[in-house]
Design a protein around this motif. Structure first.
Motif, PDB file in Angstrom:
ATOM      1  N   SER A 176      14.235 -12.561  -9.861  1.00  0.00           N
ATOM      2  CA  SER A 176      14.669 -11.168  -9.890  1.00  0.00           C
ATOM      3  C   SER A 176      16.133 -10.984  -9.515  1.00  0.00           C
ATOM      4  N   GLY A 177      16.710 -11.973  -8.822  1.00  0.00           N
ATOM      5  CA  GLY A 177      18.065 -11.821  -8.316  1.00  0.00           C
ATOM      6  C   GLY A 177      18.134 -11.051  -7.018  1.00  0.00           C
ATOM      7  N   GLU A 178      16.988 -10.649  -6.478  1.00  0.00           N
ATOM      8  CA  GLU A 178      16.958  -9.935  -5.206  1.00  0.00           C
ATOM      9  C   GLU A 178      17.074 -10.939  -4.050  1.00  0.00           C
ATOM     10  N   ARG A 179      17.493 -10.440  -2.897  1.00  0.00           N
ATOM     11  CA  ARG A 179      17.526 -11.280  -1.712  1.00  0.00           C
ATOM     12  C   ARG A 179      16.100 -11.553  -1.244  1.00  0.00           C
ATOM     13  N   ASN A 180      15.838 -12.785  -0.845  1.00  0.00           N
ATOM     14  CA  ASN A 180      14.515 -13.157  -0.360  1.00  0.00           C
ATOM     15  C   ASN A 180      14.366 -12.708   1.097  1.00  0.00           C
ATOM     16  N   PRO A 181      13.489 -11.729   1.384  1.00  0.00           N
ATOM     17  CA  PRO A 181      13.357 -11.238   2.761  1.00  0.00           C
ATOM     18  C   PRO A 181      12.402 -12.061   3.604  1.00  0.00           C
ATOM     19  N   ALA A 182      11.717 -13.014   2.978  1.00  0.00           N
ATOM     20  CA  ALA A 182      10.663 -13.737   3.689  1.00  0.00           C
ATOM     21  C   ALA A 182      11.208 -14.986   4.362  1.00  0.00           C
ATOM     22  N   SER A 183      10.701 -15.254   5.526  1.00  0.00           N
ATOM     23  CA  SER A 183      11.007 -16.521   6.185  1.00  0.00           C
ATOM     24  C   SER A 183      10.219 -17.628   5.523  1.00  0.00           C
ATOM     25  N   GLU A 184      10.537 -18.867   5.848  1.00  0.00           N
ATOM     26  CA  GLU A 184       9.763 -19.979   5.319  1.00  0.00           C
ATOM     27  C   GLU A 184       8.334 -19.879   5.829  1.00  0.00           C
ATOM     28  N   ALA A 214      12.947  -6.023   3.849  1.00  0.00           N
ATOM     29  CA  ALA A 214      13.031  -6.977   4.953  1.00  0.00           C
ATOM     30  C   ALA A 214      12.501  -6.401   6.255  1.00  0.00           C
ATOM     31  N   GLY A 215      12.493  -5.077   6.396  1.00  0.00           N
ATOM     32  CA  GLY A 215      12.024  -4.483   7.627  1.00  0.00           C
ATOM     33  C   GLY A 215      10.524  -4.340   7.720  1.00  0.00           C
ATOM     34  N   LEU A 216       9.790  -4.676   6.645  1.00  0.00           N
ATOM     35  CA  LEU A 216       8.338  -4.556   6.647  1.00  0.00           C
ATOM     36  C   LEU A 216       7.690  -5.933   6.841  1.00  0.00           C
ATOM     37  N   PRO A 217       6.438  -5.968   7.319  1.00  0.00           N
ATOM     38  CA  PRO A 217       5.751  -7.266   7.464  1.00  0.00           C
ATOM     39  C   PRO A 217       5.645  -7.975   6.122  1.00  0.00           C
ATOM     40  N   ILE A 218       6.008  -9.250   6.098  1.00  0.00           N
ATOM     41  CA  ILE A 218       5.985 -10.055   4.878  1.00  0.00           C
ATOM     42  C   ILE A 218       4.749 -10.951   4.908  1.00  0.00           C
ATOM     43  N   SER A 277       0.830  -1.199   0.000  1.00  0.00           N
ATOM     44  CA  SER A 277       0.000   0.000   0.000  1.00  0.00           C
ATOM     45  C   SER A 277       0.866   1.252   0.000  1.00  0.00           C
ATOM     46  N   PRO A 278       0.432   2.306  -0.695  1.00  0.00           N
ATOM     47  CA  PRO A 278       1.182   3.567  -0.617  1.00  0.00           C
ATOM     48  C   PRO A 278       1.306   4.088   0.807  1.00  0.00           C
ATOM     49  N   SER A 279       0.374   3.672   1.695  1.00  0.00           N
ATOM     50  CA  SER A 279       0.411   4.170   3.066  1.00  0.00           C
ATOM     51  C   SER A 279       1.632   3.696   3.834  1.00  0.00           C
ATOM     52  N   ILE A 280       2.223   2.562   3.434  1.00  0.00           N
ATOM     53  CA  ILE A 280       3.448   2.101   4.107  1.00  0.00           C
ATOM     54  C   ILE A 280       4.658   2.157   3.184  1.00  0.00           C
TER      55      ILE A 280
END
Length: 302
Positions: free
Chosen positions: A203-211, A182-186, A170-173
């Motif tokens: 994408s080659g990006e780091r995966n910020p999500a836990s299992e 990684a600092g936001l709720p996943i 959301s634009p609100s966050i």
């Protein structure tokens, strides 16, 4: 021989609740209230003199009696549906279309009015299917599915568009966005638990999500539609397939700071050979709409 059977509605309510494992999902399928399903199941238990479910209301489990009853009822209702379909008079202007509920709500239905304006004499009847077993159990004229196949034999297939995925929020966050997300709720969904891993690989990006198993219960949603609604409400960041979030991004309800990249999946139309004239018109419109829609997904940001 006279058949002595309990109420058909009660049997249907139990079968749907037992198959889904939740009375709320049975209520959605049968288009009744949760309490109506619960009452029907209770009436069936009273008639049979056995308990069919046990455990708390939000985590019901079949009892031994329920496990013995469910397979026969499911097979019986499948046979009833097949028998009715074989003899029912099908109007050539009626099309049964099966696709995931989220695709129907977020891509197909907002565009279907265009087809209805062109062909008001044709009725398109939608059925929500999210799993292979559900597609296998129903009779459809056209199905829209996502994946890599293989698809059922005996059907004609044609891609609508390739799927692209990316984080949406959301634009609100969005203003809280750090160097990475990684600092936001996943947010996760049980219908596609590997979505974050898939996006990170593409994408080659780091995966910020836990299992998924380690994620807090509040961040895991049963269906994709709920997941995207949570993201729109500002509850966190979700992986969104472009076809399912395009209208929200265009309207500013969601933002996609990393753009979208190919997931390797395709959205596919499947139908039986020798389609009716009405189905041919619907297919022509679908492919036209898909061609117009597909190129607009933003590329990942560099």
């Amino acid at each position: 021989m006279t058949r002595r059977l309990p109420s058909l509605n009660a049997l249907r309510a139990f079968e749907a609740a037992g198959r889904h494992g939740r009375m709320s999902l049975a209520a959605e399928e049968l288009n009744v209230t949760h309490s109506a399903v619960s009452r029907q199941v209770q009436q069936l238990e009273d008639v049979l003199g056995v308990s069919l479910f046990e455990g708390p209301k939000n985590a019901i489990r079949l009892t031994e009696g329920g496990r013995a009853l469910l397979p026969g009822l499911t097979a019986g209702f499948d046979q009833l549906q097949a028998a009715v379909a074989r003899v029912a008079t099908r109007r050539s202007s009626l099309i049964d279309l099966a696709c995931s509920g989220t695709l129907a709500m977020r891509w197909l239905i907002p565009r279907l009015h265009v087809f209805k304006e062109r062909h008001p004499e044709i009725e398109v009847r939608l059925t929500a299917c999210d799993h292979d077993q559900e597609f296998a159990r129903i009779d459809f004229d056209l199905a829209l599915r996502v994946g890599t196949g293989p698809w059922p034999s005996g059907l004609l297939t044609r891609p609508l568009f390739a799927e692209k995925i990316g984080p949406v929020l959301s634009p609100s966050i969005a203003r809280l966005l750090p160097q990475d997300i990684a600092g936001l709720p996943i947010l996760h969904t049980r219908t596609r638990p590997g979505a974050w891993v898939q996006w990170a690989g593409a994408s080659g990006e780091r995966n910020p999500a836990s299992e998924l198993e380690a994620a807090p219960a509040a961040t895991v949603y049963q269906r994709f539609y709920y997941l995207l609604e949570a993201a729109t409400a500002g509850l966190g960041v979700a992986i969104g397939p472009w076809p399912l979030v395009a209208d929200d991004v265009a309207a500013g309800r969601l933002v996609a700071p990393f753009g979208f990249c190919p997931s390797g999946n395709d959205y596919i139309a499947l139908w039986r050979p020798r389609p009716t004239a009405a189905l041919t018109l619907l297919l022509d419109w679908l492919f036209e709409e898909a061609e117009r829609f597909e190129p607009t997904a933003p590329d990942p940001l560099s």
